[in-house]
Design an enzyme around this catalytic site. Structure first.
Site, PDB file in Angstrom:
ATOM      1  N   GLU A 186       0.811  -1.223   0.000  1.00 31.71           N
ATOM      2  CA  GLU A 186       0.000   0.000   0.000  1.00 31.71           C
ATOM      3  C   GLU A 186       0.844   1.274   0.000  1.00 31.71           C
ATOM      4  O   GLU A 186       0.432   2.300  -0.526  1.00 31.71           O
ATOM      5  CB  GLU A 186      -0.955   0.007   1.191  1.00 31.71           C
ATOM      6  CG  GLU A 186      -2.093  -0.993   1.093  1.00 31.71           C
ATOM      7  CD  GLU A 186      -1.739  -2.335   1.693  1.00 31.71           C
ATOM      8  OE1 GLU A 186      -0.545  -2.565   2.006  1.00 31.71           O
ATOM      9  OE2 GLU A 186      -2.660  -3.167   1.856  1.00 31.71           O
ATOM     10  N   PHE A 193     -11.306  -6.920  14.057  1.00 32.26           N
ATOM     11  CA  PHE A 193     -10.260  -7.414  13.155  1.00 32.26           C
ATOM     12  C   PHE A 193      -9.956  -6.362  12.087  1.00 32.26           C
ATOM     13  O   PHE A 193     -10.850  -5.814  11.468  1.00 32.26           O
ATOM     14  CB  PHE A 193     -10.711  -8.722  12.493  1.00 32.26           C
ATOM     15  CG  PHE A 193      -9.716  -9.239  11.496  1.00 32.26           C
ATOM     16  CD1 PHE A 193      -8.457  -9.664  11.905  1.00 32.26           C
ATOM     17  CD2 PHE A 193     -10.021  -9.273  10.143  1.00 32.26           C
ATOM     18  CE1 PHE A 193      -7.531 -10.120  10.977  1.00 32.26           C
ATOM     19  CE2 PHE A 193      -9.095  -9.724   9.212  1.00 32.26           C
ATOM     20  CZ  PHE A 193      -7.844 -10.153   9.637  1.00 32.26           C
ATOM     21  N   GLN A 194      -8.688  -6.096  11.897  1.00 29.99           N
ATOM     22  CA  GLN A 194      -8.202  -5.096  10.934  1.00 29.99           C
ATOM     23  C   GLN A 194      -8.817  -3.717  11.162  1.00 29.99           C
ATOM     24  O   GLN A 194      -9.096  -2.989  10.224  1.00 29.99           O
ATOM     25  CB  GLN A 194      -8.413  -5.572   9.490  1.00 29.99           C
ATOM     26  CG  GLN A 194      -7.504  -6.770   9.161  1.00 29.99           C
ATOM     27  CD  GLN A 194      -7.355  -7.047   7.673  1.00 29.99           C
ATOM     28  OE1 GLN A 194      -8.261  -6.815   6.887  1.00 29.99           O
ATOM     29  NE2 GLN A 194      -6.190  -7.558   7.285  1.00 29.99           N
ATOM     30  N   LYS A 249     -17.310  -0.337   6.261  1.00 28.04           N
ATOM     31  CA  LYS A 249     -17.823  -1.263   5.252  1.00 28.04           C
ATOM     32  C   LYS A 249     -19.331  -1.093   5.029  1.00 28.04           C
ATOM     33  O   LYS A 249     -19.808  -1.112   3.898  1.00 28.04           O
ATOM     34  CB  LYS A 249     -17.519  -2.708   5.675  1.00 28.04           C
ATOM     35  CG  LYS A 249     -17.773  -3.718   4.575  1.00 28.04           C
ATOM     36  CD  LYS A 249     -17.235  -5.086   4.950  1.00 28.04           C
ATOM     37  CE  LYS A 249     -17.371  -6.053   3.777  1.00 28.04           C
ATOM     38  NZ  LYS A 249     -16.811  -7.385   4.113  1.00 28.04           N
ATOM     39  N   MET A 269      24.565   8.356   1.698  1.00 30.51           N
ATOM     40  CA  MET A 269      24.539   9.667   2.357  1.00 30.51           C
ATOM     41  C   MET A 269      24.892   9.526   3.833  1.00 30.51           C
ATOM     42  O   MET A 269      25.624  10.347   4.391  1.00 30.51           O
ATOM     43  CB  MET A 269      23.158  10.325   2.184  1.00 30.51           C
ATOM     44  CG  MET A 269      23.099  11.753   2.680  1.00 30.51           C
ATOM     45  SD  MET A 269      24.303  12.827   1.860  1.00 30.51           S
ATOM     46  CE  MET A 269      23.302  13.533   0.545  1.00 30.51           C
TER      47      MET A 269
END
Lengths: 558, 167
Positions: free
Chosen positions: A48, A110-111, A160, A470
């Site tokens: 993502e 959940f999630q 949802k 760097m």
């Protein structure tokens, strides 16, 4: 009757969205089910974070609003670095996340993650939509807020059940957007503008310091006209590269920590500094008290909070950069030549050019120069973060705005490759190269899968020195060469690419640079160039942290 | 560095308080006192914030607050002629006898109301500016302050001037 997911897709299309970058999951299943039949193009990334960066790269390359989509919980959390990157560089992105159903919010379902809470400090605004009836309005507001004023990312969190619930829906009328607490200033104050013009005409040693705001407001033509009519040398920030042609006689290149010596000298000697769409970042100013110590400062910015934040200003002008520069041009009754000053600057340029050692070995700067020679002015260069980014900024001659895409404020390693994918969708007819290091590229190398799946012709030029270069440079200069955890074992990137079905070549000799770039440009799909460069090359000149910008190391003797 | 009283008009939406307070902590500004409540216009709330900083810091706070979409208006009312009040409830030891009588006397001097009387304690309610409440608290300490609750300061401009939505 329409469900929320359908309303979302229709709303996105009404905003002119054609491409979104995303990754499916449980809570966004209703949205993906709608996408299945939709003519919206959805690019499936491999992580993502890459979706957020791709949306950001798309936005920077096109000037439109980038859109990314992720599921609740881990999906949303993985967007955060990408959202923060866009926030720090004022890039318009709309991030859409799934959320657990409203009835389960706050239950540690959940999630579930509190993504509006998490992204509070790194979004321009965010929404948790709890009613399907609000969805269309929220999407409209999100795009309006992301794209106007000082642009920035806006996140919309969609439980949802908001997506599945069906309502009797009529699209909102296209009346003018009104948000009570959000009215960015557009026109600059005429009196302040007049004062600025007067100051610039009176000045003997004026310098323009131009930043990313020039690009986001589309003000390059006005900036060039102003600089030419008043003969003012122009230096740009990292974000501003491309807003003024790199091959223009008045161009000074980048200023600041790894800026050119002549840009830093000019700012230090200047008696009038016109800061345009820039924010006096610490990487630009060095020790802020000694930045432009002799100059009256004019600061044009759309965000009033940037005025006087780091440096006191003599003439503040709040508003859209393009509109203000146009007003300044309209007020100019005469031109100016600043001959003595321009000549002095030209002498600095001649005596203190950027330089690197050429002993026949393959040096990273050579790769950047070769790319600069090979690509047309429309070619887009995206960078990762670190030495690769600074060499790209120093040695590539950017001629047009939106051809340079880099994570400036947040400095996000792993940004470049996914952002290049986004940029390629924005500019399908341009060559798009990601200039990378072997460290950065490995932070999002899984996107080779995305590039391979959609045959996206982005090219990756890896300046492979087997170091986190760097950090190693700072360790060399300031930590007595104690290279703590900065050495990386060599990776055969050609074979990694091959595993994904992507072509590539390894380049070990400087003579092979140009032909290899040509080969990459001719490839039909993605292409990886693994440049085995000299390992302990440093980015010079360099202003040590906290020093004045005219106190550079690795420069020429004065 | 001195205390500034900011009057912030916001949309009364979920999360707006955390946007405002989050901004203070994120940018390193301290909140001395905070009071939130609904106001004359339905759908809006007014937050009164007292914070300490120099002029540049306060200017930056105000500008950053103004950038929040749900913030309608921010005013620094410190320099203006204004009324500021705080309310405190103090539960103080007051055994029947001379102690209780003395506490009652102190309350009277401060125009504090006795809002509850228990077997061994009384609860005083006092309204005033910060200094007055501080002074009362100090005096009551000798009798034993069991619990002290303060509202945070609220402020309003005197006369017809207002802190209303101009934005």
């Amino acid at each position: 009757m329409k469900n929320g997911a359908r309303i979302l897709i229709e709303s996105l299309k009404r905003e002119g969205v054609s491409t979104i970058f995303g990754y499916p999951g449980g809570s966004v299943l209703p949205i993906y089910d709608e996408l299945y039949d939709s003519d919206l193009q959805h690019i499936l990334v491999r992580h993502e974070q890459a979706a957020a960066h791709a949306a950001d790269g798309y936005a920077r390359a096109s000037g439109r609003i980038g859109v990314c989509l992720a599921t609740s919980g881990p999906g949303a959390c993985n967007l955060v670095t990408g959202i923060a990157t866009a926030y720090m560089d004022s890039v318009p992105v709309v991030a859409i996340t799934g959320q657990v159903p409203t009835g389960m919010l706050g239950n540690d379902a959940f999630q579930e993650s509190d993504i509006t809470g998490i992204t509070l400090p790194v979004t321009k605004h965010n929404y948790l939509v709890k009613r399907t009836e609000d969805l269309a309005r929220v999407i409209r507001e999100a795009f309006f807020i992301a794209g106007t004023g000082r642009p920035g990312p806006v996140l919309v969190d969609l439980p949802k059940d908001v997506n599945t619930r069906e309502i009797d829906f009529k699209p909102p009328l296209d009346e003018e957007m009104q948000i009570r607490g959000y009215r960015p200033t557009f026109k600059g104050h005429p009196k302040q503008i007049a004062r600025a013009v007067e100051l610039l005409l009176e000045a003997e040693r004026p310098v323009i310091y131009a930043g990313g705001g020039v690009i986001s407001s589309g003000a390059s033509p006005e900036l060039i006209a102003l600089a030419e009519r008043l003969s003012i040398p122009v230096t740009t920030t990292l974000m501003g590269l491309g807003c003024f042609p790199g091959d223009h006689p008045l161009n000074l290149g980048m200023l600041g920590m790894h800026g050119t010596e002549y840009a830093n000298f000019a700012v230090t000697e200047s008696d009038c500094l016109l800061a345009v769409g820039a924010r006096f970042d610490d990487r630009v100013t060095g020790k802020v008290d000694t930045f432009a110590p002799h100059a009256s400062i004019i600061h044009i910015d759309i965000d009033p909070a940037e005025i006087g934040k780091n440096k006191p200003v003599d003439v503040p002008i709040v508003g859209d950069v393009r509109s203000i520069l146009a007003d300044m041009l309209a007020m100019l009754k005469k031109d100016a030549s600043h001959e003595v000053w321009v000549e002095r600057v030209r002498t600095w340029k001649k005596k203190h050019p950027l330089r690197f050692r050429d002993d026949g070995s393959l040096r990273p700067q050579m790769v950047v120069k070769a790319l600069s020679d090979a690509l047309s002015p429309d070619g887009v260069i995206v960078s990762e973060v670190g030495q690769n980014q600074m060499w790209a900024a120093q040695y590539y001659v950017f001629k047009k705005p939106r051809t340079w895409i880099s994570s400036g404020g947040l400095g996000t390693m792993g940004y470049g490759f996914p952002a290049a994918i986004g940029a390629k969708y924005a500019c399908p007819d341009s060559q798009v190269f990601d200039i990378a290091g072997d460290g950065s590229i490995q932070m999002n190398i899984q996107e080779l899968g995305t590039a391979a799946q959609y045959k996206i012709p982005v090219r990756i030029a890896i300046l492979n020195n087997q170091y986190l270069g760097m950090v190693r440079q700072w360790q060399e200069l300031f930590y007595d060469r104690r290279y703590a955890y900065t050495e990386l074992p060599p990776v055969d990137f050609v074979r990694v690419a091959e595993a994904y079905g992507v072509d590539g070549i390894r380049v070990e000799e400087k003579e092979e640079i140009a032909p290899s770039i040509r080969a990459a440009m001719e490839a039909e799909g993605p292409f990886v160039l693994d440049f085995r460069v000299t390992r302990e090359e440093n980015v010079f000149p360099m202003v040590p942290a906290g020093a004045a910008i005219n106190e550079m190391i690795g420069g020429h003797k004065q | 560095m001195k205390p500034h009283t900011l009057s912030v008009l916001v949309e009364n939406k979920a999360g707006v308080l955390s946007r405002v307070t989050g901004l203070f902590s994120r940018r390193g500004f301290n909140i001395e006192s905070l009071a939130v409540g609904t106001c004359e216009e339905p759908g809006l709330s007014r937050i009164t914030i007292v914070c300490i900083g120099d002029d540049a810091q306060i200017e930056q706070v105000i500008k950053q607050l103004n950038k929040l979409i749900e913030v309608i208006k921010v005013s620094d009312i410190t320099e203006n002629d204004r009324v500021e009040r705080e309310l405190a409830l103090v539960k103080v030891n007051a055994e029947p006898g001379s102690g209780r009588a003395e506490v009652m006397q102190v309350a009277q001097i401060f125009r504090a109301n006795v809002v509850d009387v228990g077997a061994k304690t009384v609860i005083l309610q006092v309204i005033g500016d910060t200094d007055k409440i501080d002074a009362l608290e100090k005096l009551l300490r000798q009798y034993g302050v069991i619990e002290l609750v303060r509202t945070g300061k609220i402020g309003i401009l005197r006369g017809s001037k207002t802190v209303k939505s101009g934005k």
